[in-house]
Design a protein around this motif. Structure first.
Motif, PDB file in Angstrom:
ATOM      1  N   GLU A 147      40.383   6.658 -14.323  1.00 10.88           N
ATOM      2  CA  GLU A 147      38.991   6.498 -13.934  1.00 10.88           C
ATOM      3  C   GLU A 147      38.715   7.129 -12.565  1.00 10.88           C
ATOM      4  N   PHE A 148      37.460   7.475 -12.344  1.00 10.98           N
ATOM      5  CA  PHE A 148      37.045   8.086 -11.091  1.00 10.98           C
ATOM      6  C   PHE A 148      36.790   7.008 -10.037  1.00 10.98           C
ATOM      7  N   THR A 149      37.302   7.239  -8.845  1.00 14.52           N
ATOM      8  CA  THR A 149      37.127   6.297  -7.751  1.00 14.52           C
ATOM      9  C   THR A 149      36.505   6.999  -6.541  1.00 14.52           C
ATOM     10  N   ILE A 150      35.906   6.201  -5.665  1.00 14.47           N
ATOM     11  CA  ILE A 150      35.279   6.714  -4.446  1.00 14.47           C
ATOM     12  C   ILE A 150      36.169   6.406  -3.256  1.00 14.47           C
ATOM     13  N   LYS A 151      36.389   7.398  -2.418  1.00 18.46           N
ATOM     14  CA  LYS A 151      37.138   7.207  -1.187  1.00 18.46           C
ATOM     15  C   LYS A 151      36.427   7.946  -0.070  1.00 18.46           C
ATOM     16  N   ASN A 152      35.990   7.180   0.930  1.00 20.88           N
ATOM     17  CA  ASN A 152      35.269   7.748   2.071  1.00 20.88           C
ATOM     18  C   ASN A 152      34.049   8.556   1.628  1.00 20.88           C
ATOM     19  N   TYR A 184      18.995  27.949  -5.268  1.00 23.56           N
ATOM     20  CA  TYR A 184      19.737  28.484  -4.120  1.00 23.56           C
ATOM     21  C   TYR A 184      19.052  29.740  -3.568  1.00 23.56           C
ATOM     22  N   GLU A 185      18.591  30.601  -4.463  1.00 20.05           N
ATOM     23  CA  GLU A 185      17.967  31.855  -4.042  1.00 20.05           C
ATOM     24  C   GLU A 185      16.586  31.650  -3.439  1.00 20.05           C
ATOM     25  N   ASN A 186      15.949  30.509  -3.756  1.00 22.76           N
ATOM     26  CA  ASN A 186      14.570  30.294  -3.313  1.00 22.76           C
ATOM     27  C   ASN A 186      14.402  29.112  -2.358  1.00 22.76           C
ATOM     28  N   GLY A 187      15.507  28.615  -1.813  1.00 22.72           N
ATOM     29  CA  GLY A 187      15.436  27.613  -0.765  1.00 22.72           C
ATOM     30  C   GLY A 187      15.062  26.214  -1.221  1.00 22.72           C
ATOM     31  N   LEU A 188      15.235  25.907  -2.488  1.00 20.77           N
ATOM     32  CA  LEU A 188      14.997  24.555  -2.983  1.00 20.77           C
ATOM     33  C   LEU A 188      16.291  23.741  -2.896  1.00 20.77           C
ATOM     34  N   ILE A 189      16.185  22.492  -2.476  1.00 21.61           N
ATOM     35  CA  ILE A 189      17.343  21.603  -2.488  1.00 21.61           C
ATOM     36  C   ILE A 189      17.677  21.280  -3.939  1.00 21.61           C
ATOM     37  N   ALA A 190      18.927  21.436  -4.315  1.00 17.18           N
ATOM     38  CA  ALA A 190      19.359  21.102  -5.677  1.00 17.18           C
ATOM     39  C   ALA A 190      20.519  20.128  -5.603  1.00 17.18           C
ATOM     40  N   TRP A 191      20.506  19.154  -6.496  1.00 14.63           N
ATOM     41  CA  TRP A 191      21.593  18.185  -6.523  1.00 14.63           C
ATOM     42  C   TRP A 191      21.772  17.664  -7.943  1.00 14.63           C
ATOM     43  N   CYS A 192      22.887  17.032  -8.195  1.00  9.77           N
ATOM     44  CA  CYS A 192      23.264  16.607  -9.538  1.00  9.77           C
ATOM     45  C   CYS A 192      22.904  15.138  -9.767  1.00  9.77           C
ATOM     46  N   GLY A 193      22.030  14.888 -10.731  1.00  9.11           N
ATOM     47  CA  GLY A 193      21.626  13.530 -11.053  1.00  9.11           C
ATOM     48  C   GLY A 193      22.529  12.888 -12.091  1.00  9.11           C
ATOM     49  N   GLY A 194      22.288  11.606 -12.355  1.00  4.24           N
ATOM     50  CA  GLY A 194      23.115  10.860 -13.299  1.00  4.24           C
ATOM     51  C   GLY A 194      22.293  10.171 -14.361  1.00  4.24           C
ATOM     52  N   MET A 195      22.962   9.830 -15.481  1.00  5.68           N
ATOM     53  CA  MET A 195      22.308   9.206 -16.631  1.00  5.68           C
ATOM     54  C   MET A 195      23.103   7.992 -17.119  1.00  5.68           C
ATOM     55  N   PHE A 196      23.705   7.239 -16.205  1.00  3.68           N
ATOM     56  CA  PHE A 196      24.565   6.111 -16.591  1.00  3.68           C
ATOM     57  C   PHE A 196      25.707   6.601 -17.483  1.00  3.68           C
ATOM     58  N   GLU A 197      26.296   7.719 -17.094  1.00  8.09           N
ATOM     59  CA  GLU A 197      27.333   8.326 -17.927  1.00  8.09           C
ATOM     60  C   GLU A 197      28.609   7.493 -17.972  1.00  8.09           C
ATOM     61  N   ALA A 198      29.286   7.569 -19.096  1.00  9.77           N
ATOM     62  CA  ALA A 198      30.674   7.129 -19.187  1.00  9.77           C
ATOM     63  C   ALA A 198      31.562   8.276 -18.714  1.00  9.77           C
ATOM     64  N   GLY A 199      32.868   8.161 -18.914  1.00  9.36           N
ATOM     65  CA  GLY A 199      33.814   9.083 -18.284  1.00  9.36           C
ATOM     66  C   GLY A 199      33.687  10.538 -18.673  1.00  9.36           C
ATOM     67  N   VAL A 218      40.118  15.011 -18.127  1.00  9.54           N
ATOM     68  CA  VAL A 218      40.289  13.576 -18.351  1.00  9.54           C
ATOM     69  C   VAL A 218      40.732  13.344 -19.793  1.00  9.54           C
ATOM     70  N   GLU A 219      41.386  12.206 -20.009  1.00 11.37           N
ATOM     71  CA  GLU A 219      41.876  11.857 -21.335  1.00 11.37           C
ATOM     72  C   GLU A 219      41.198  10.581 -21.806  1.00 11.37           C
ATOM     73  N   LEU A 220      40.774  10.583 -23.066  1.00  9.28           N
ATOM     74  CA  LEU A 220      40.104   9.407 -23.620  1.00  9.28           C
ATOM     75  C   LEU A 220      41.048   8.218 -23.707  1.00  9.28           C
ATOM     76  N   ASP A 221      40.511   7.061 -23.375  1.00  7.38           N
ATOM     77  CA  ASP A 221      41.208   5.800 -23.610  1.00  7.38           C
ATOM     78  C   ASP A 221      40.854   5.367 -25.035  1.00  7.38           C
ATOM     79  N   LYS A 222      41.756   5.594 -25.962  1.00  9.08           N
ATOM     80  CA  LYS A 222      41.450   5.358 -27.376  1.00  9.08           C
ATOM     81  C   LYS A 222      41.142   3.891 -27.664  1.00  9.08           C
ATOM     82  N   PHE A 223      41.785   2.985 -26.918  1.00  5.08           N
ATOM     83  CA  PHE A 223      41.509   1.563 -27.123  1.00  5.08           C
ATOM     84  C   PHE A 223      40.068   1.235 -26.750  1.00  5.08           C
ATOM     85  N   GLY A 248      43.156  18.954 -14.204  1.00  2.00           N
ATOM     86  CA  GLY A 248      43.650  19.350 -15.514  1.00  2.00           C
ATOM     87  C   GLY A 248      42.751  20.384 -16.163  1.00  2.00           C
ATOM     88  N   PHE A 249      43.204  20.958 -17.262  1.00  2.00           N
ATOM     89  CA  PHE A 249      42.394  21.956 -17.965  1.00  2.00           C
ATOM     90  C   PHE A 249      41.132  21.306 -18.529  1.00  2.00           C
TER      91      PHE A 249
END
Length: 370
Positions: A332-337, A281-296, A350-355, A345-346
């Motif tokens: 679960e997380f959903t996409i809208k628009n 941010y301080e040096n003008g580089l674009i930064a964004w959050c990547g993914g690793m095939f994460e579960a919840g 999210v809460e684990l689905d124990k099953f 929540g604190f």
């Protein structure tokens, strides 16, 4: 705060459909969920997102899990932690092994934010509400299949699309998608599949108004990336090169890239990720959050980081049903628009689905730390 117990769950989660990159094809995701319990009885969760084979970094699920148990957890045994970012400093005595470090460190951030009765997003200085996200699309068997896949994700509301490419599967798919979707925020990811000899192909990508080209060269090729960036207008984004803030500083000094993909697991946790974000941010580089095939659990941590206002470029944080038929969290997380909502929540919220956890679990290990 003391950590008194750790439980490591080893999971194998089948993907809804195989995902192909220049590295190869993956049909299931091996991962671990770590539950830490503090001396106050607060539970924090982290996700170990290394892969089963060392094609992305040197770490694998099994080797990282071993490092967690044999070398990292003992470093916080009987340690009175005052702040979450203290863990990053403690772990500096262990070289590398960023994903192993991250699973513990993120679980501790979860505990601290819960102890402060705040969402992790708020605790990290992020915003609450909706954040824009994008989607990553693997190498498809035909251009028609690629077009259908892109159209389906656009219909779901995704506003940014990333195409995986490799030599022989690059110009034509990009040309096709850009022609059909001229206004789409489009980028490509090579996963280190190219070298200097491919300069003419990479130059041709310049004409398709791409947001960026991610990781065209090798994982230590800061100089070669700088050489390429001088010859193309499209911003280069570094992914596998970046393990720490020092790597970002090196890329910046050499002008190796104009964008940085921040993956919490790849840089050792949230503290290092925040340091990288601030530098960008301080040096003008674009930064964004990547993914690793994460579960919840991992997805929740990503969303908390992506809620920082500096991360305005849509990250690879797709819906829970993007990769798995059933996630390991209840809500679960959903996409809208084209947006995803930060949990309120604190902690990670999210809460684990124990099953589901038990369904995917191959084994679990309990480590007593007090």
């Amino acid at each position: 705060m003391f950590v008194k117990e750790a439980i490591l769950y080893h999971l194998e989660m089948p993907l809804k459909e195989p995902f192909k990159t220049s590295y190869g094809e993956m049909s299931s995701k091996s991962l671990c969920i770590l539950k830490l319990t503090s001396s106050d009885g607060i539970e924090g969760y982290g996700e170990l997102d290394a892969f089963s084979t060392p094609w992305y970094t040197e770490e694998t699920t099994d080797t990282a899990a071993m490092i967690v148990q044999a070398h990292l957890l003992p470093l916080i045994r009987n340690v009175n932690l005052q702040t979450a970012d203290q863990v990053n400093h403690i772990f500096k005595v262990i070289r590398g092994n960023e994903m192993a470090k991250s699973v513990i460190e993120t679980a501790i951030w979860d505990i601290f934010s819960k102890s402060e009765k705040q969402s992790l997003s708020t605790y990290l200085g992020g915003v609450t509400g909706d954040i824009s996200v994008g989607v990553s699309i693997g190498i498809q068997s035909s251009l028609d299949e690629l077009v259908d896949t892109v159209q389906n994700y656009i219909n779901e509301g995704y506003t940014r699309v990333k195409l995986k490419i490799k030599p022989g599967y690059d110009i034509e798919p990009v040309k096709k998608i850009r022609k059909l979707f001229p206004e789409l925020l489009l980028m490509v990811d090579a996963n280190s599949a190219y070298c200097r000899d491919d300069i003419q192909t990479l130059k041709k990508l310049d004409q398709y108004n791409l947001a960026m080209i991610e990781q065209p060269f090798g994982v230590t090729d800061f100089v070669d990336h700088a050489w390429l960036q001088k010859q193309i207008q499209t911003p280069i984004c570094l992914d596998e090169n970046i393990r720490s803030l020092n790597d970002v500083k090196q890329a910046f000094e050499l002008r190796s890239a104009k964008a940085i993909n921040i993956k919490i697991a790849r840089v050792g946790g949230l503290d290092e990720a925040l340091k990288i974000l601030n530098f960008c941010y301080e040096n003008g580089l674009i930064a964004w959050c990547g993914g690793m095939f994460e579960a919840g659990i991992g997805r929740a941590h990503n969303i908390a980081l992506a809620s920082r206002s500096e991360l305005s470029f849509p990250g690879d944080i797709s819906a829970s049903n993007r990769y798995f038929s059933r996630d390991i969290i209840l809500d679960e997380f959903t996409i809208k628009n084209g947006k995803i909502t930060t949990p309120v929540g604190f902690g990670i919220g999210v809460e684990l689905d124990k099953f589901s956890l038990e369904t995917y679990c191959k084994r679990r290990e309990v480590i007593i730390l007090d």
